[in-house]
Write a protein that holds these residues in place. Structure first.
Motif, mmCIF file in Angstrom:
data_model
loop_
_atom_site.group_PDB
_atom_site.id
_atom_site.type_symbol
_atom_site.label_atom_id
_atom_site.label_comp_id
_atom_site.label_asym_id
_atom_site.label_seq_id
_atom_site.Cartn_x
_atom_site.Cartn_y
_atom_site.Cartn_z
ATOM 1 N N PRO A 73 -6.608 70.033 49.302
ATOM 2 C CA PRO A 73 -6.645 70.867 50.510
ATOM 3 C C PRO A 73 -5.487 71.864 50.580
ATOM 4 N N GLU A 77 -16.442 65.582 60.854
ATOM 5 C CA GLU A 77 -17.048 64.410 60.228
ATOM 6 C C GLU A 77 -18.551 64.432 60.470
ATOM 7 N N VAL A 80 -0.347 61.185 46.187
ATOM 8 C CA VAL A 80 0.023 60.643 47.484
ATOM 9 C C VAL A 80 -0.166 59.139 47.449
ATOM 10 N N VAL A 106 -5.042 56.901 44.036
ATOM 11 C CA VAL A 106 -4.578 56.149 45.190
ATOM 12 C C VAL A 106 -4.623 54.646 44.973
ATOM 13 N N LYS A 131 -4.853 56.421 58.378
ATOM 14 C CA LYS A 131 -6.145 55.797 58.660
ATOM 15 C C LYS A 131 -6.522 56.135 60.093
ATOM 16 N N LEU A 132 -7.539 56.962 60.224
ATOM 17 C CA LEU A 132 -7.996 57.339 61.559
ATOM 18 C C LEU A 132 -8.783 56.169 62.116
ATOM 19 N N LEU A 171 -6.833 64.122 60.448
ATOM 20 C CA LEU A 171 -7.904 64.244 59.459
ATOM 21 C C LEU A 171 -7.350 64.813 58.153
ATOM 22 N N THR A 172 -6.478 65.812 58.278
ATOM 23 C CA THR A 172 -5.881 66.387 57.078
ATOM 24 C C THR A 172 -5.061 65.350 56.325
ATOM 25 N N LYS A 173 -4.356 64.533 57.098
ATOM 26 C CA LYS A 173 -3.502 63.514 56.482
ATOM 27 C C LYS A 173 -4.306 62.332 55.928
ATOM 28 N N SER A 174 -5.596 62.257 56.312
ATOM 29 C CA SER A 174 -6.392 61.112 55.847
ATOM 30 C C SER A 174 -7.051 61.374 54.501
ATOM 31 N N ILE A 175 -6.878 62.597 53.975
ATOM 32 C CA ILE A 175 -7.533 62.930 52.708
ATOM 33 C C ILE A 175 -6.774 62.306 51.543
ATOM 34 N N PRO A 176 -7.440 61.447 50.749
ATOM 35 C CA PRO A 176 -6.753 60.921 49.580
ATOM 36 C C PRO A 176 -6.580 62.033 48.540
ATOM 37 N N ARG A 177 -5.413 62.163 47.957
ATOM 38 C CA ARG A 177 -5.278 63.159 46.896
ATOM 39 C C ARG A 177 -4.230 62.730 45.888
ATOM 40 N N ARG A 191 -0.829 55.327 48.766
ATOM 41 C CA ARG A 191 -1.822 54.838 49.707
ATOM 42 C C ARG A 191 -1.231 54.635 51.098
ATOM 43 N N ASN A 205 -8.893 62.031 42.950
ATOM 44 C CA ASN A 205 -8.033 61.876 44.117
ATOM 45 C C ASN A 205 -7.948 60.421 44.549
ATOM 46 N N ILE A 242 -1.279 57.670 53.461
ATOM 47 C CA ILE A 242 -2.529 58.283 53.897
ATOM 48 C C ILE A 242 -2.890 57.717 55.261
ATOM 49 N N LEU A 275 -13.943 67.466 53.133
ATOM 50 C CA LEU A 275 -12.887 68.210 53.791
ATOM 51 C C LEU A 275 -11.958 68.929 52.816
ATOM 52 N N SER A 276 -11.660 68.289 51.689
ATOM 53 C CA SER A 276 -10.701 68.933 50.774
ATOM 54 C C SER A 276 -11.300 70.205 50.183
ATOM 55 N N ILE A 332 -10.282 56.092 53.013
ATOM 56 C CA ILE A 332 -9.050 55.349 52.786
ATOM 57 C C ILE A 332 -9.171 53.920 53.303
ATOM 58 N N ASP A 343 -17.511 59.761 54.896
ATOM 59 C CA ASP A 343 -16.647 60.836 55.361
ATOM 60 C C ASP A 343 -15.244 60.650 54.795
ATOM 61 N N VAL A 344 -14.588 61.767 54.528
ATOM 62 C CA VAL A 344 -13.253 61.706 53.957
ATOM 63 C C VAL A 344 -12.337 60.792 54.765
#
Lengths: 263, 317, 328
Positions: free
Chosen positions: A259, C44, C262, A218, C269-270, C253-259, C264, A214, C267, C214-215, A189, A184-185
C-alpha cells in the motif's frame, strides 16, 4: 527437530482429453521433495498453475501421486488405503480456500464440529469439547455460534469454524490451502494469528499454501517456492525474501502489493 | 407409568401437528405454492368424495347416448350412455392415485440409481450410466407396448398395478440422469471433500449431506414424474395396453377421443376430464415453482409497495 | 490541487429489497470524481462499493434500487436519463469493466467482430475505425493477431486485457473498473495493473477503481474514498490517507494489511465484522468497532467535514483527539 512429513520425488500427471481419442498429459508436479518439521509453519508459495494446490491435495490423498513417496513420521504412507488411510487423514487435516464452500449450508456449526468428534470416538464429554474447540478458535461465547448456520456468520468466522472442525480430530499436521485469500484484508491477520497460536499451543505443524508473499512473511518459518510443478527455491522465509536467488521468486516479491508503493 | 406414556404420546402428536403447521406455513409463504396447494387439496377432496358419492354407477350404460348437460346428468352423457359427471367424480381418485404412485416410486428409483452412480466408483458409475442411457434411448412407446402386452397376457386382475409399473419403467430414467449429474457436482464441493477427509463413510455422506443438498431437485422431479404419470395414463390407454374397463380421467379421454367426441361436438364429454387434468398439472407446476422460489431466495420478487410502506413506518419509529 | 470534477454524486441512496424490507446499502453519499485521476473506492465486503459502481453505470438490477439522489456527469443527471440516451452514453462517455470480465466475451465470435459490435452499436463504421481497434489492442500490450482468435484460444489474462481494450475503444471520459483482476494469477494481475496505470497516465482518462484487495487499491489510486456501512468516512489523496488519516477506520484498516517486513505483532486486528448501514443507529456507524469512541459518538451522527488540508474530507467527531491515543 524431527521431520514429521516428507515427500520423495513426488510427480503428478493429469490426463487432459482433447478429442475422443487424443489426449495430453499435463505434469502438475515434477519431482518434488519437501519436508515439514515438527511445530513448524512451512509456506508453499507459487502463482496459479504452480502445482501448490495439487501438492496439498496429494498430501491428504484427495489425489494419488503418479510417482514418488510420502512419509509421515518416517512411515511410508503412499499406498495407504481403508482404515490406515482414515487414521492418516485424522493426523493430517486440510483447510480449504473458500470458507463459503467448505461448510455444509444445511448443517449448523455444532454439527460440523460434532461429527469429527463422533467419528473419532471422542472419549470425554462431547458437549464440553465442542465449546472448548469454539473457544480455541476465538468464537465466544460458543453457545451463540453453535446453533448458527454457515450463511448466518461472516467469512472470517466460517474459516475459524472450519479450523475448529479440523482440530477436533487432534491432527498433527494442518495443511491450509490459501486459507485467507477469500477474506477481507482486515480479517486476514485474525486467521493468520490463530494459525500461529494453534502451532504454539497445540504443537501442530502447519503447511501454509499461498500466492501472497505478504502473508507468508508474517507467519512462516520456512518457504518453498514452486514454479511449473518444481521447487525453484527454498530456505528460511526471511533469507529468501531478503535475497531471492530465483527470478521467479523475485517476480513474486515484486508483485506482492504494497500500500505504501505507487504503481 | 401408563399416564407418563400417555402424556409423551400426546406431546408427540402435538409436536407432529406443530411440524405440519410449520410445513404448511412454508407453503403459504409463497403465492404460487399456496395457489397450487389449494388447487391440489380441492382436487383431492373432490376425489375422495367421488369414491362415495357418485350419483350414478359410472360404468352403467343407463342413459340415452350423447345427451348434453341437463337436470339429470349435470355434465351430460357419454356416447355410450354413461353419466359424465359420475365418471369424472369417481375417476378422480384413481387418477390421483396413479399420479402420486408414479411420482413417488419413480422418484425413489431415480434418486437411488442417480445418487448411487454419482457417488460410486468410476466403473459402477459407467455401468449404471449405460443402463440409464439404454432406457433413455429406447422409445417409450416400445417399452409401454412391450410391458403392456406382457401384463395383459397375465390375465389376472391386477387393478392399476400394471399401468403404474409401465409408467414407472418408462419414467424413471430421465430423473436418474438428472440426479446423477447433480450428485456428481455436489460431491465435488469442498464441504463433501471435507467430510471425506474427516472420515465420514459414503453412506453417511449420502444420507446426511447429499440428499439434503439435492432436495429441491427431488421435489421438482416428483412433480414432473407425477405429471408424467397422469398424462401417460391417457397414452397407455390409447396404445391399448391399459385396462379400459376402469374409470379414470385417462380412460374417459380415451373413449371420448375414440368416439370422435371432438368432431361430433360433444364438448361436455371431452372438456371436463381435459380441464381437470389441466388443473391438476397446473397445481403441480405452481407447487414446483413456488417451492423452488422458497428454496432459492434469489428467484423471489418482493412486493415493492408494501415493503416501502413498511420501511417508512420502521424509520419513523 | 483539487481537480475539476467530471462527476458529482449528490445525496445518493441505494438499497436492496429483501424479506425484511428495504435494506439501505448506500446512505446519503456525496462524492466528486476528479478529472484525470484514479479514484479508488475502498471498503470491506458489504460496505457498498460494488453497489456504488453499478449505480453509477445504471446497471443495478432488481432487487437493488436507487432510491434518490443525483449523479451529475458533464452537466447531466444520469439518474434522469432515458434508456436510449443512456445506451448512447455508455462506452462513449462511461465504460465499465465488470467483475470476472473475461466471461463477458462472446465465446462463438472472433475478437475482431466483437470490437465491430461495439462500434456498430454506436453508429460507427467498423472498417473506417480499424486503426482505432488496432491502437486500443496495442495499448493493452496485446498482439494484433489476437483479433483473429476466438476467446477460448486466449488465456484469462489476455481475455481480461481484451475487455479492457474494448472499454477504451471509444476513448471514454470515465472508466469504471470493478474488481478488474480478481481471479487472475498474481503475476498476471500485477502486470495488468501496471499497464492500466500506464494507460491512464498516457491518456489522462478518469478512472474509478474498485477492489476488495486494499493493498492493490492503495497502489493504484490517486484519490481514495473509504466506505464504511454505506457512507464515505474519509476521502483524500493517497498520501493523505497514509500520512494523515483522519478517521480511525482508515487508520486501522491500513494498519491491518499484512505486508512484507512487518511483524505479526505490529499488524492491527480490527475487532468485529463489517456491518451494513443501520438506520436505527443515531450515532456514528463505526462506533461498534471503534477503539477510540467517546460517549458523544453515540449521541449524534457525524457529518462529512472538510479538513484544512486540500480536498481531504472525514466523518469523525473525535478527530483529532483520537490520534493522540493512536501511535503512528
Amino acid at each position: 527437530m524431527s521431520q514429521i512429513l516428507r515427500t520423495e520425488s513426488i510427480s503428478k500427471e493429469f490426463m487432459v482429453r482433447k478429442g475422443l481419442v487424443t489426449g495430453n498429459t499435463i505434469k502438475a508436479l515434477n519431482d518434488v521433495n519437501i519436508y515439514l518439521e515438527e511445530r513448524e509453519i512451512l509456506a508453499l508459495v507459487g502463482a496459479s498453475g504452480s502445482g501448490k494446490s495439487t501438492l496439498a491435495r496429494i498430501l491428504v490423498f484427495l489425489y494419488r501421486p503418479t510417482s514418488g513417496k510420502i512419509f509421515f513420521q518416517d512411515q511410508d504412507v503412499t499406498k495407504y488405503k481403508g482404515r490406515k488411510l482414515k487414521k492418516y487423514r485424522s493426523d493430517v487435516q486440510m483447510v480449504f480456500q473458500d470458507p463459503y464452500a467448505s461448510l455444509d449450508p444445511y448443517h449448523t456449526v455444532d454439527w460440523h464440529i460434532r461429527r469429527p468428534l463422533i467419528l473419532s470416538h471422542y472419549k470425554g464429554n462431547v458437549e464440553e469439547r465442542i465449546d472448548e474447540l469454539l473457544e480455541m478458535v476465538r468464537l465466544n461465547p460458543p453457545s451463540y455460534y453453535r446453533e448458527k448456520f454457515p450463511h448466518q456468520i461472516s467469512g472470517g468466522q466460517r474459516q475459524r469454524v472450519y479450523l475448529a472442525r479440523a482440530l477436533a480430530l487432534e491432527p498433527k499436521v494442518l495443511i491450509a490451502d490459501e486459507p485467507v485469500s477469500m477474506l477481507d484484508v482486515s480479517l486476514r491477520i485474525e486467521v493468520l494469528d490463530l494459525l500461529s497460536s494453534i502451532r504454539e499451543k497445540l504443537g501442530v505443524s502447519i503447511i501454509y499454501i499461498t500466492h501472497d508473499l505478504n502473508t507468508v512473511s508474517v507467519i512462516s518459518d520456512r518457504i518453498y517456492v514452486l514454479h511449473d510443478g518444481k521447487v525453484v527455491e527454498s530456505g528460511r522465509t526471511q533469507d529468501v525474501i531478503a535475497n531471492p536467488s530465483d527470478s521467479y521468486t523475485r517476480a513474486l516479491i515484486e508483485a506482492a502489493p504494497d500500500p505504501y508503493k505507487r504503481l | 407409568m401408563g399416564s407418563i406414556n400417555h402424556v409423551s404420546g400426546l406431546e408427540k402428536i402435538v409436536g407432529i401437528i406443530r411440524k405440519t403447521k410449520s410445513t404448511l406455513g412454508i407453503l403459504f409463504q409463497n403465492g404460487k405454492s399456496a395457489t397450487g396447494f389449494i388447487i391440489l387439496v380441492s382436487i383431492s377432496i373432490f376425489a375422495i368424495a367421488g369414491l362415495f358419492f357418485a350419483p350414478y354407477n359410472p360404468d352403467a350404460y343407463m342413459f340415452r347416448r350423447s345427451l348434453p348437460p341437463n337436470s339429470v346428468n349435470i355434465l351430460g352423457t357419454t356416447g355410450y350412455g354413461q353419466d359424465v359427471f359420475s365418471q369424472l367424480f369417481a375417476g378422480a381418485a384413481p387418477t390421483l392415485f396413479i399420479g402420486f404412485s408414479v411420482g413417488i416410486l419413480g422418484t425413489l428409483i431415480s434418486v437411488f440409481v442417480g445418487v448411487l452412480s454419482g457417488f460410486a466408483s468410476k466403473r459402477v458409475n459407467d455401468l449404471i450410466n449405460s443402463i440409464v442411457n439404454i432406457f433413455l434411448v429406447v422409445p417409450g412407446v416400445l417399452l409401454i407396448m412391450l410391458f403392456g402386452t406382457y401384463f395383459l397376457g397375465l390375465k389376472e386382475n391386477l387393478g392399476y398395478v400394471p399401468t403404474i409399473l409401465i409408467l414407472i419403467i418408462t419414467g424413471w430414467a430421465f430423473g436418474a440422469r438428472t440426479f446423477r449429474s447433480v450428485t456428481l457436482s455436489v460431491s465435488k464441493r469442498d464441504y463433501i471433500l471435507s467430510s471425506v477427509l474427516i472420515g465420514e463413510s459414503k453412506v453417511s455422506i449420502i444420507f446426511r449431506q447429499i440428499i439434503k443438498a439435492i432436495m429441491p431437485v427431488i421435489v421438482s422431479n416428483f412433480f414432473f414424474t407425477a405429471m408424467y404419470g397422469v398424462m401417460g395414463l391417457t397414452f397407455v390407454e390409447y396404445l391399448g395396453v391399459g385396462n379400459l374397463s376402469q374409470v379414470n380421467w385417462g380412460t374417459m379421454l380415451y373413449w371420448a377421443i375414440n368416439d370422435e367426441a371432438y368432431l361430433t361436438g360433444q364438448w361436455w364429454w371431452i372438456l371436463p376430464p381435459s380441464l381437470m387434468i389441466s388443473a391438476l398439472m397446473f397445481s403441480f407446476i405452481l407447487l414446483n415453482f413456488g417451492l423452488d422460489e422458497i428454496a432459492n431466495p434469489s428467484l423471489r420478487i418482493y412486493n415493492k409497495k408494501n415493503r416501502k410502506a413498511k420501511n417508512v413506518t420502521d424509520t419513523q419509529n | 490541487m483539487s481537480g475539476n470534477p467530471v462527476m458529482k454524486i449528490r445525496n445518493l441512496e441505494v438499497g436492496y429489497y429483501s424479506e425484511n424490507g428495504f435494506n439501505i446499502i448506500i446512505h446519503d453519499l456525496n462524492l466528486d470524481v476528479n478529472e484525470g485521476r484514479i479514484l479508488g473506492v475502498a471498503g470491506e465486503s458489504g460496505s457498498g462499493k460494488s453497489t456504488l459502481a453499478q449505480a453509477i453505470y445504471r446497471s443495478l438490477k432488481y432487487p437493488g434500487e436507487i432510491r434518490s439522489g443525483e449523479i451529475i456527469f458533464r452537466g447531466k443527471d444520469l439518474l434522469k436519463m432515458e434508456t436510449q440516451e443512456l445506451r448512447k452514453m455508455r462506452a462513449i462517455d462511461i465504460s465499465f469493466v465488470p467483475q470476472a470480465a473475461m466471461n463477458a466475451l462472446n465465446p462463438v465470435k472472433k475478437i475482431l467482430y466483437q470490437f465491430y459490435d461495439v462500434l456498430i452499436a454506436h453508429g460507427k463504421d467498423p472498417e473506417e475505425n480499424m486503426e482505432r481497434i488496432r491502437e486500443s489492442v496495442r495499448m493493452v500490450r496485446l498482439d494484433e493477431s489476437i483479433l483473429y482468435n476466438f476467446p477460448h484460444e486466449l488465456s484469462g489474462g489476455m481475455k481480461q486485457r481484451t475487455v479492457i481494450a474494448m472499454s477504451l475503444l471509444l476513448s471514454p471520459k470515465l472508466v469504471i473498473l470493478d474488481e478488474p483482476t480478481t481471479g487472475l494469477d498474481v503475476l498476471v494481475e500485477h502486470d495488468i495493473l501496471k499497464d492500466i496505470r500506464e494507460i491512464q497516465r498516457k491518456t489522462n482518462i478518469t478512472m474509478i477503481f474498485i477492489t476488495h484487495d486494499l493493498s492493490i487499491l492503495y497502489e493504484m489510486s490517486d484519490d481514495i474514498a473509504m466506505l464504511y456501512a454505506g457512507e464515505i468516512v474519509e476521502k483524500g489523496s493517497h498520501s493523505q490517507f497514509l500520512k494523515n488519516p483522519m478517521h480511525p477506520y482508515t487508520y486501522l484498516l491500513t494498519k491491518s494489511i499484512p505486508r512484507i517486513g512487518v511483524k505479526r505483532e505490529n499488524i492491527v486486528k480490527l475487532k468485529g465484522n463489517p456491518t451494513n448501514y443501520d438506520p436505527s443507529n443515531r450515532g456514528c456507524q463505526f462506533i461498534t468497532r471503534c477503539p477510540y469512541s467517546e460517549s458523544f459518538c453515540s449521541e449524534s451522527h457525524p457529518d462529512l467535514i472538510e479538513s484544512d488540508e486540500d480536498d481531504h474530507l472525514y466523518r469523525c467527531m473525535n478527530f483529532p483527539a483520537w490520534r493522540k491515543k493512536a501511535t503512528i
